[in-house]
Each structure stands twice: as structure tokens, then as C-alpha cells.
Write an enzyme that holds these catalytic residues in place. Structure first.
Site, PDB file in Angstrom:
ATOM      1  N   THR A  88     -38.057  15.580  72.717  1.00 58.52           N
ATOM      2  CA  THR A  88     -37.457  16.427  71.681  1.00 58.52           C
ATOM      3  C   THR A  88     -36.224  15.763  71.080  1.00 58.52           C
ATOM      4  O   THR A  88     -36.064  15.705  69.861  1.00 58.52           O
ATOM      5  CB  THR A  88     -37.051  17.784  72.305  1.00 58.52           C
ATOM      6  OG1 THR A  88     -38.205  18.367  72.887  1.00 58.52           O
ATOM      7  CG2 THR A  88     -36.459  18.711  71.275  1.00 58.52           C
ATOM      8  N   CYS A  89     -35.333  15.289  71.937  1.00 61.01           N
ATOM      9  CA  CYS A  89     -34.044  14.781  71.471  1.00 61.01           C
ATOM     10  C   CYS A  89     -34.226  13.697  70.408  1.00 61.01           C
ATOM     11  O   CYS A  89     -33.649  13.762  69.328  1.00 61.01           O
ATOM     12  CB  CYS A  89     -33.252  14.240  72.664  1.00 61.01           C
ATOM     13  SG  CYS A  89     -31.692  13.521  72.194  1.00 61.01           S
ATOM     14  N   CYS A  91     -31.782  16.279  68.783  1.00 65.17           N
ATOM     15  CA  CYS A  91     -30.431  15.733  68.577  1.00 65.17           C
ATOM     16  C   CYS A  91     -30.360  14.623  67.522  1.00 65.17           C
ATOM     17  O   CYS A  91     -29.486  14.643  66.652  1.00 65.17           O
ATOM     18  CB  CYS A  91     -29.881  15.133  69.865  1.00 65.17           C
ATOM     19  SG  CYS A  91     -30.559  15.767  71.396  1.00 65.17           S
ATOM     20  N   LYS A  93     -31.432  15.539  63.902  1.00 67.00           N
ATOM     21  CA  LYS A  93     -30.462  16.570  63.505  1.00 67.00           C
ATOM     22  C   LYS A  93     -29.124  15.934  63.151  1.00 67.00           C
ATOM     23  O   LYS A  93     -28.522  16.240  62.133  1.00 67.00           O
ATOM     24  CB  LYS A  93     -30.326  17.556  64.667  1.00 67.00           C
ATOM     25  CG  LYS A  93     -29.476  18.779  64.467  1.00 67.00           C
ATOM     26  CD  LYS A  93     -28.043  18.642  64.833  1.00 67.00           C
ATOM     27  CE  LYS A  93     -27.677  18.217  66.209  1.00 67.00           C
ATOM     28  NZ  LYS A  93     -27.754  19.197  67.246  1.00 67.00           N
ATOM     29  N   TYR A 140     -27.300  28.040  68.249  1.00 66.79           N
ATOM     30  CA  TYR A 140     -26.742  26.820  67.670  1.00 66.79           C
ATOM     31  C   TYR A 140     -27.702  26.111  66.724  1.00 66.79           C
ATOM     32  O   TYR A 140     -27.278  25.530  65.720  1.00 66.79           O
ATOM     33  CB  TYR A 140     -26.191  25.890  68.759  1.00 66.79           C
ATOM     34  CG  TYR A 140     -27.201  24.976  69.432  1.00 66.79           C
ATOM     35  CD1 TYR A 140     -27.411  23.685  68.972  1.00 66.79           C
ATOM     36  CD2 TYR A 140     -27.915  25.389  70.545  1.00 66.79           C
ATOM     37  CE1 TYR A 140     -28.315  22.837  69.598  1.00 66.79           C
ATOM     38  CE2 TYR A 140     -28.814  24.555  71.181  1.00 66.79           C
ATOM     39  CZ  TYR A 140     -29.017  23.274  70.705  1.00 66.79           C
ATOM     40  OH  TYR A 140     -29.913  22.436  71.309  1.00 66.79           O
ATOM     41  N   GLU A 142     -26.718  25.211  62.916  1.00 65.38           N
ATOM     42  CA  GLU A 142     -26.698  23.810  62.481  1.00 65.38           C
ATOM     43  C   GLU A 142     -27.605  23.582  61.272  1.00 65.38           C
ATOM     44  O   GLU A 142     -27.209  22.933  60.299  1.00 65.38           O
ATOM     45  CB  GLU A 142     -27.142  22.913  63.640  1.00 65.38           C
ATOM     46  CG  GLU A 142     -26.127  22.899  64.769  1.00 65.38           C
ATOM     47  CD  GLU A 142     -26.510  21.973  65.923  1.00 65.38           C
ATOM     48  OE1 GLU A 142     -25.605  21.577  66.663  1.00 65.38           O
ATOM     49  OE2 GLU A 142     -27.707  21.655  66.096  1.00 65.38           O
ATOM     50  N   VAL A 188     -36.065  41.024  61.112  1.00 60.46           N
ATOM     51  CA  VAL A 188     -37.203  40.612  60.279  1.00 60.46           C
ATOM     52  C   VAL A 188     -38.420  41.365  60.784  1.00 60.46           C
ATOM     53  O   VAL A 188     -38.778  41.269  61.956  1.00 60.46           O
ATOM     54  CB  VAL A 188     -37.435  39.091  60.383  1.00 60.46           C
ATOM     55  CG1 VAL A 188     -38.560  38.665  59.454  1.00 60.46           C
ATOM     56  CG2 VAL A 188     -36.152  38.338  60.076  1.00 60.46           C
ATOM     57  N   GLY A 231     -35.258  30.741  69.672  1.00 59.35           N
ATOM     58  CA  GLY A 231     -35.388  30.425  71.094  1.00 59.35           C
ATOM     59  C   GLY A 231     -36.503  29.433  71.379  1.00 59.35           C
ATOM     60  O   GLY A 231     -37.317  29.104  70.503  1.00 59.35           O
ATOM     61  N   ASP A 273     -35.229  20.773  80.201  1.00 56.44           N
ATOM     62  CA  ASP A 273     -35.482  22.052  79.531  1.00 56.44           C
ATOM     63  C   ASP A 273     -36.560  22.884  80.226  1.00 56.44           C
ATOM     64  O   ASP A 273     -36.565  24.107  80.097  1.00 56.44           O
ATOM     65  CB  ASP A 273     -35.922  21.808  78.079  1.00 56.44           C
ATOM     66  CG  ASP A 273     -34.756  21.408  77.185  1.00 56.44           C
ATOM     67  OD1 ASP A 273     -33.669  21.125  77.724  1.00 56.44           O
ATOM     68  OD2 ASP A 273     -34.939  21.365  75.954  1.00 56.44           O
ATOM     69  N   LEU A 287     -29.690  20.792  77.443  1.00 55.43           N
ATOM     70  CA  LEU A 287     -29.059  19.735  76.639  1.00 55.43           C
ATOM     71  C   LEU A 287     -29.518  18.383  77.177  1.00 55.43           C
ATOM     72  O   LEU A 287     -29.737  18.235  78.388  1.00 55.43           O
ATOM     73  CB  LEU A 287     -27.533  19.801  76.773  1.00 55.43           C
ATOM     74  CG  LEU A 287     -26.844  21.012  76.152  1.00 55.43           C
ATOM     75  CD1 LEU A 287     -25.386  21.073  76.605  1.00 55.43           C
ATOM     76  CD2 LEU A 287     -26.923  20.962  74.628  1.00 55.43           C
ATOM     77  N   THR A 288     -29.576  17.399  76.290  1.00 54.82           N
ATOM     78  CA  THR A 288     -30.033  16.069  76.689  1.00 54.82           C
ATOM     79  C   THR A 288     -29.221  15.452  77.833  1.00 54.82           C
ATOM     80  O   THR A 288     -29.796  15.003  78.831  1.00 54.82           O
ATOM     81  CB  THR A 288     -30.055  15.143  75.450  1.00 54.82           C
ATOM     82  OG1 THR A 288     -31.281  15.410  74.784  1.00 54.82           O
ATOM     83  CG2 THR A 288     -29.982  13.683  75.798  1.00 54.82           C
ATOM     84  N   HIS A 342       0.260  11.517  66.345  1.00 55.25           N
ATOM     85  CA  HIS A 342       0.535  12.118  65.046  1.00 55.25           C
ATOM     86  C   HIS A 342       0.259  11.140  63.911  1.00 55.25           C
ATOM     87  O   HIS A 342       0.548   9.950  64.069  1.00 55.25           O
ATOM     88  CB  HIS A 342       2.016  12.544  65.013  1.00 55.25           C
ATOM     89  CG  HIS A 342       2.387  13.289  63.785  1.00 55.25           C
ATOM     90  ND1 HIS A 342       1.932  14.562  63.519  1.00 55.25           N
ATOM     91  CD2 HIS A 342       3.169  12.931  62.730  1.00 55.25           C
ATOM     92  CE1 HIS A 342       2.436  14.958  62.360  1.00 55.25           C
ATOM     93  NE2 HIS A 342       3.181  13.992  61.867  1.00 55.25           N
ATOM     94  N   GLU A 359      -4.014  16.081  68.038  1.00 53.50           N
ATOM     95  CA  GLU A 359      -2.702  16.404  68.624  1.00 53.50           C
ATOM     96  C   GLU A 359      -2.549  17.909  68.849  1.00 53.50           C
ATOM     97  O   GLU A 359      -1.817  18.354  69.731  1.00 53.50           O
ATOM     98  CB  GLU A 359      -1.561  15.882  67.752  1.00 53.50           C
ATOM     99  CG  GLU A 359      -1.395  16.565  66.409  1.00 53.50           C
ATOM    100  CD  GLU A 359      -0.252  15.977  65.578  1.00 53.50           C
ATOM    101  OE1 GLU A 359       0.838  15.719  66.136  1.00 53.50           O
ATOM    102  OE2 GLU A 359      -0.448  15.764  64.366  1.00 53.50           O
TER     103      GLU A 359
END
Ligand code: FAD
Length: 450
Positions: free
Chosen positions: A42-43, A48, A51, A179, A183, A233, A264, A305, A312-313, A439, A444
């Protein structure tokens, strides 16, 4: 039929499967990895990597706007050759495929381009009938996008279909508040689509800190994404070349060129023969594992998964490596600690988060103290941009141990990793304050929160 013998057989050549195979081979094990689709899972192919390529393009589009307002001579609506973007994205992915293949060849891992299922606790069979026997079997078959069951659902796509788009869609409905929905909505809007984000609940990103998620919602609105909370929906219907959505609590204009569900993902366990081998599955069909990635059957493990834990990868990779360190590398206590895993939502600007939200910290520790910095990053100010940053720190106990850092703002994706080390190491607010700022940067503000 006689089976081929290996030390380790891995089902799946995505993030977790590849990591398990490479780590096992590094201990001298004889490894076979079954993967019917392109390497990287998938990644690399529909997650990822593509994307982030789209996010980078969207980020450039926004920066071109800021540059114009700072005096650069660029057109108000610079064109984008979508096909060039897709070509560059695909080239990048093809290079990853080649580098994985090279590593497989170098490490002696045998790649079988076929789907597999279990016959018993130590035997895997391919679709063509070939059988593989091994002392250790690793399930790393990942997950797939789910669609809700509603009339006309087939008219809507999922994240895989987003990556297959051959041109910029006109008016898009994104259904979901997690997410992936956030995204894709941000990317499509920045690249010029009209976007409605239809969310069933009352907020975005329910696993993230509520205040920071609210600011992210505000940023999306400023960027022109239509946000509809409490929106259900009920059905999709074809209307000429478009799709009409039947909505409860949605926008008046409910006709779209493209509808995408981000509602999902479900584990890839059906057809794996897990029940036959005695492997226990959870309520959502995920493989149940203990803290050491052991399933209910000795010698069968699962990572990534397919276990439904922190999907997450880097988590899939880390869990797979620790597993092989334990099983083959003599590190009897090796296991992944699933606490304080940092993650980023690639919105515009991104949201980086590590540790507990204020709500979770309150539930776990009772009293919490919070510190903030709200500001307009310098580039936004110079380019007359509207988008605001919000940084938040969550502390507990007398020594004000930092248990959560949530950074919504430019560069948060890059800034967070170092602070994730600090949180994991148990940093306190005082130590953060004693660190001299760099700075002028956005970073910061992390050590200047009040
Ligand atoms: P996968 O990478 O999905 O690999 C599983 C593999 O198993 C697949 O290649 C599949 O073909 C193969 N397989 C399935 N069944 C069989 C079988 N029977 N036999 C053999 N092989 C089989 N994570 C991040 O960390 N950062 C991000 O920015 C990020 N963005 C994402 C964006 C999107 C749109 C999506 C969908 C996901 C994103 N993720 C991200 C999540 C990340 O992609 C997954 O957590 C990760 O890929 C999981 O790795 P895995 O090895 O468990 O599964």
C-alpha cells in the site's frame, strides 16, 4: 505434492513483509516472500508515497500563490499538466520497485509473485498449488479500503481510485473525517478542484487533539474546502455524467463529478486459511496478536495493518524487524513499544502529533497542563496568506512531563521527528524551556510555548 522448505515464509511484500524478509535474511535464514502485486504494498503503490507526491505538488501550487503575492511574476492560475505529475510520480515508484528487487536479489530472499494461503500451521500454498513449508510464517497481508453499504455505493471510489485519476476532477465529494479524507481533500483543493468534505461526526480526526483538529478544519475552510459535519450519505445516483448524492445535512449542491469514500480500511484476512490453521481473528477480521506479534498459533506471527494496530508504515516495519530479532536474532525480549508513535497528517499546512491528546491525557492522568503557541508563519505573513499555526504541548505530573506534542503548521512534518525522540525519552516542560530557540523559524515556537 512435495513442499519446498524454508526457514521463514512471509505472506505479503509491503512495508511489514519486506522488512521481515530482509531482517530474517540478515540472520542467514532461508526466506520466501509471496507477493502477487507490485513490491512495496500500500505505502509505495497506493498510500504514503504517491500521496506525498500529490501533497508536494499541492504545496508547490500554494507556494506559487504566495510567491505571486510577494511580487513574483507568475500567472494567477498557473496550469498543471496532470499527466507530467503522474509520470514523475510513477517514475519515483518504479525506482523504489527496482531498488527493492535489487535488495531481494542481493539478500537471497526468494520472491514468489503469487497469493498464498495457509494449509496448516507450517504450510503455505500458492494459487498454482506450489507448497512451502517453514518453521516461521509471517502474515503481513495489509488492509484494503472499505465502502459503506448504501444504494449506489459502486458509483463512488476509494483512495486507490484517487491515485488512478488521469485528470483533475471538477467537483469532488470526499466522504469521511479521518486522515485520508483530510489529506485528499486538501490536495484536490490546492490543485484546483471544488471540494466538499462530508463528515458523519462532529469533528475531524477523532484520534487527534480536538483543539488542533478544529484549527485544521478552520484552515481547510480558509482554503475553500466546504466542510459539512453531521452529514450522512444515504445513497448515490447517476445523473448524466455526474453523481448525485442523497444526503442528510449536506450541501445544497449535491451533484459531483467524483465521489470518494475514505471511510476506513479492513484487514486482508479473508481467504488466507487462518481459521483452518487455528489463528484467532478479532471482531473486524484482524489477526489478533500479543505484544510480541505472536498469533494464537505458535510459529505464526502477524505484523502491520492486518493486525489493525497503529496502521502506519514505520510501525509495520519496526514490528517486523523486532519480531525477526526475537525469533532469529536471539533477542528474546525484542518487541515494538506502540506508545508515543509520531504521525503526520499531510494537510496544508501539515499536522504532526506525538503522544497523548489533551482528552486522552486527562482520562489517563487526571490533571493536565497545556501550553500553546498560535502564530502566523513568516511566509504566510509576507505572502498575505491566511493560514495560522497552532502548536500545543500537553504535560502531566509535578515535574510536568511532556506526554503530547501537537504541531499544526508549516514544517511540522519535519520538525516533529526530533521532538518525538524527546517525548520518548521523557522530556519535561522545564527541559524544553531551557533549550535555546533557533530564530527565526517556526520550530522555535515548540520551545517557547506559554
Ligand atoms: P501493505 O503495505 O498493504 O502490504 C500488504 C501486501 O500484502 C500487499 O502488497 C498485498 O498485495 C499483499 N497480499 C495480500 N494478500 C496476500 C496473500 N494472500 N498472499 C501474499 N500477499 C498478499 N502510513 C504512513 O506511515 N504514512 C503515510 O503518510 C501514510 N499514508 C497513507 C495514505 C493512504 C491513502 C493509505 C491507504 C495508507 C497510508 N499509510 C501511511 C498507511 C500505510 O500505507 C500502511 O500502514 C502500510 O502500508 C502497512 O504495511 P503492511 O505491510 O501492513 O501492508
Amino acid at each position: 505434492m512435495s513442499a519446498r522448505n524454508y526457514d521463514v515464509v512471509v505472506l505479503g511484500g509491503g512495508s511489514g513483509g519486506l522488512a521481515a524478509a530482509f531482517r530474517a535474511a540478515s540472520y542467514g535464514a532461508k526466506v520466501a516472500m509471496l507477493e502477487p502485486a507490485p513490491l512495496g504494498g500500500t505505502c509505495v503503490n497506493v498510500g504514503c508515497v504517491p500521496k506525498k507526491a500529490m501533497w508536494l505538488a499541492a504545496d508547490l501550487a500554494e507556494r506559487i500563490g504566495l510567491a505571486r503575492r510577494m511580487g513574483f511574476d507568475v500567472p494567477a492560475e498557473p496550469g498543471l499538466a496532470w499527466s507530467t505529475l503522474l509520470e514523475r510520480r510513477q517514475q519515483y515508484i518504479t525506482n523504489i520497485h527496482s531498488s527493492y528487487q535489487k535488495r531481494l536479489d542481493e539478500t537471497g530472499v526468494v520472491r514468489i509473485s503469487n497469493r498464498g494461503h495457509l494449509i496448516d500451521a507450517h504450510t503455505v500454498e500458492c494459487e498454482d498449488g506450489t507448497q512451502f513449508r517453514a518453521e516461521h510464517i509471517v502474515i503481513a497481508t495489509g488492509a484494503h479500503p472499505l465502502k459503506p453499504t448504501l444504494p449506489g455505493a459502486e458509483l463512488g471510489g476509494v483512495s486507490d481510485d484517487f491515485f488512478a485519476l488521469q485528470a483533475r476532477p471538477g467537483r469532488v465529494a470526499l466522504i469521511g473525517g479521518g486522515y485520508i479524507a483530510v489529506e485528499l481533500a486538501g490536495v484536490l483543493r490546492a490543485l484546483g478542484s471544488e471540494v466538499a468534505l462530508l463528515v458523519r461526526g462532529q469533528r475531524l480526526l477523532d484520534k487527534f487533539d480536538a483543539e488542533v483538529a478544529d484549527q485544521l478544519a478552520e484552515n481547510l475552510r480558509l482554503q475553500g474546502v466546504e466542510l459539512h459535519f453531521g452529514c450522512k450519505v444515504e445513497a448515490l445516483q447517476r445523473q448524466h455524467a455526474q453523481i448525485r448524492a442523497q444526503l442528510h445535512n449536506g450541501p445544497e449542491q449535491a451533484v459531483f463529478d467524483t465521489v470518494l469514500f475514505a471511510t476506513g480500511r479492513g484487514p486482508n484476512t479473508p481467504g488466507l486459511g487462518l481459521e483452518r490453521a487455528g489463528v484467532k481473528l478479532g471482531e473486524k477480521g484482524q489477526v489478533e496478536v500479543d505484544d510480541y506479534q505472536n498469533t494464537s498459533v505458535p510459529g505464526i506471527y502477524a505484523v502491520g495493518d492486518v493486525t489493525g494496530r497503529v496502521t502506519l508504515t514505520p510501525v509495520a516495519i519496526a514490528a517486523a524487524r523486532r519480531l525477526m530479532d526475537r525469533v532469529l536474532g536471539g533477542q528474546s525480549q525484542a518487541r515494538l513499544d506502540y506508545e508515543d508513535v509520531p504521525s503526520v497528517v499531510f494537510a496544508h499546512p501539515p499536522l504532526g502529533s506525538v503522544g497523548l491528546s489533551e482528552e486522552e491525557a486527562g482520562k489517563r492522568f487526571g490533571k493536565v497542563s497545556t501550553y500553546y503557541s498560535r502564530f502566523r508563519p513568516m511566509l504566510q505573513a509576507l505572502g498575505q496568506g491566511e493560514v495560522r499555526s497552532l502548536f500545543k504541548m500537553v504535560c502531566v505530573g509535578e515535574d510536568e512531563k511532556v506526554v503530547g506534542i501537537h504541531l499544526l503548521g508549516e514544517g511540522a512534518d519535519e520538525i516533529l521527528q526530533g521532538f518525538a525522540v524527546a517525548v520518548k525519552a521523557g522530556v519535561t516542560r522545564r527541559q524544553m524551556e531551557e533549550t535555546v530557540a533557533i530564530h527565526p523559524t517556526s520550530a522555535e515556537e515548540v520551545v517557547l510555548m506559554r
